[in-house]
Design a protein around this motif. Structure first.
Motif, short mmCIF file in Angstrom:
data_model
loop_
_atom_site.label_atom_id
_atom_site.label_comp_id
_atom_site.label_asym_id
_atom_site.label_seq_id
_atom_site.Cartn_x
_atom_site.Cartn_y
_atom_site.Cartn_z
N UNK A 40 8.48 11.27 -1.67
CA UNK A 40 8.62 10.35 -0.54
C UNK A 40 8.36 8.91 -0.99
N UNK A 41 7.35 8.75 -1.85
CA UNK A 41 7.02 7.41 -2.33
C UNK A 41 8.19 6.83 -3.14
N UNK A 42 8.85 7.67 -3.92
CA UNK A 42 10.01 7.22 -4.70
C UNK A 42 11.16 6.77 -3.82
N UNK A 43 11.46 7.56 -2.77
CA UNK A 43 12.52 7.17 -1.84
C UNK A 43 12.14 5.89 -1.11
N UNK A 45 10.17 3.46 -2.28
CA UNK A 45 10.29 2.34 -3.22
C UNK A 45 11.76 1.96 -3.42
N UNK A 46 12.64 2.97 -3.47
CA UNK A 46 14.06 2.70 -3.65
C UNK A 46 14.59 1.91 -2.44
N UNK A 47 14.21 2.30 -1.24
CA UNK A 47 14.65 1.61 -0.02
C UNK A 47 14.12 0.17 0.00
N UNK A 48 12.85 0.01 -0.34
CA UNK A 48 12.23 -1.32 -0.36
C UNK A 48 12.91 -2.21 -1.40
N UNK A 49 13.27 -1.61 -2.53
CA UNK A 49 13.94 -2.36 -3.59
C UNK A 49 15.25 -2.97 -3.07
N UNK A 50 16.06 -2.18 -2.41
CA UNK A 50 17.34 -2.67 -1.90
C UNK A 50 17.09 -3.77 -0.85
N UNK A 51 16.08 -3.55 -0.01
CA UNK A 51 15.73 -4.54 1.00
C UNK A 51 15.35 -5.87 0.35
N UNK A 52 14.48 -5.81 -0.67
CA UNK A 52 14.08 -7.03 -1.38
C UNK A 52 15.30 -7.74 -1.98
N UNK A 62 13.54 -5.29 -8.70
CA UNK A 62 13.50 -4.66 -10.03
C UNK A 62 12.25 -3.78 -10.17
N UNK A 63 11.09 -4.33 -9.80
CA UNK A 63 9.82 -3.59 -9.92
C UNK A 63 9.80 -2.34 -9.04
N UNK A 64 10.30 -2.47 -7.82
CA UNK A 64 10.32 -1.33 -6.90
C UNK A 64 11.29 -0.24 -7.38
N UNK A 65 12.45 -0.65 -7.90
CA UNK A 65 13.43 0.33 -8.37
C UNK A 65 12.91 1.06 -9.61
N UNK A 66 12.21 0.34 -10.49
CA UNK A 66 11.62 0.98 -11.66
C UNK A 66 10.56 1.99 -11.23
N UNK A 67 9.77 1.63 -10.21
CA UNK A 67 8.75 2.55 -9.70
C UNK A 67 9.42 3.79 -9.09
N UNK A 68 10.50 3.58 -8.34
CA UNK A 68 11.23 4.71 -7.73
C UNK A 68 11.73 5.65 -8.81
N UNK A 69 12.28 5.07 -9.88
CA UNK A 69 12.80 5.86 -11.00
C UNK A 69 11.69 6.74 -11.59
N UNK A 70 10.52 6.15 -11.74
CA UNK A 70 9.37 6.86 -12.30
C UNK A 70 8.89 7.97 -11.36
N UNK A 71 8.74 7.64 -10.07
CA UNK A 71 8.21 8.62 -9.10
C UNK A 71 9.15 9.81 -8.90
#
Length: 125
Positions: A40-43, A45-52, A62-71
């Protein structure tokens, strides 16, 4: 078919409509009850990344998408009805599109950013 929380179904609708702010709220509500759930945290972060990104905060995106990738890594290839290989392709494409030399753009210049691919999320079970 598995029974998911209502917010999870609502997340799909919001995501596919491009309402990433609502996605964040829906996922956060679920994640707050299960903080160990990195899926859930990964999804989220991915959503927040696109929003940013849509608001010119390229570094945050970039930071949020990298975190999503990791999670999401340990949940591959499929989890909770989502084909994560499909999601991973989207994440990697976004990371390759985010301009490396830009941290933030003023609102009136956002149109100059490269467009992100479209990801349509759906349950496969």
């Amino acid at each position: 078919m598995e029974d998911y929380p209502l917010e999870y179904y609502e997340f799909f609708v919001s995501f596919n409509e491009g309402d990433y702010y609502t996605c964040h709220d829906l996922l956060e509500e679920m994640w707050m009850t299960d903080k160990g759930n990195l899926f859930l945290k990964g999804l989220l972060q991915m959503s927040v990344s696109i929003y940013h990104y849509e608001y010119g905060n390229v570094k945050g995106a970039r930071l949020m998408m990298q975190a999503a990738q990791e999670y999401l890594q340990s949940y591959r290839p499929k989890h909770w009805g989502i084909n994560l290989e499909h999601v991973y392709g989207f994440i990697e494409e976004c990371l390759s599109i985010f301009p490396e030399n830009i941290d933030r753009l003023p609102f009136e210049m956002i149109e100059s950013l490269p467009k992100l691919p479209q990801l349509v999320l759906y349950l496969e079970d």
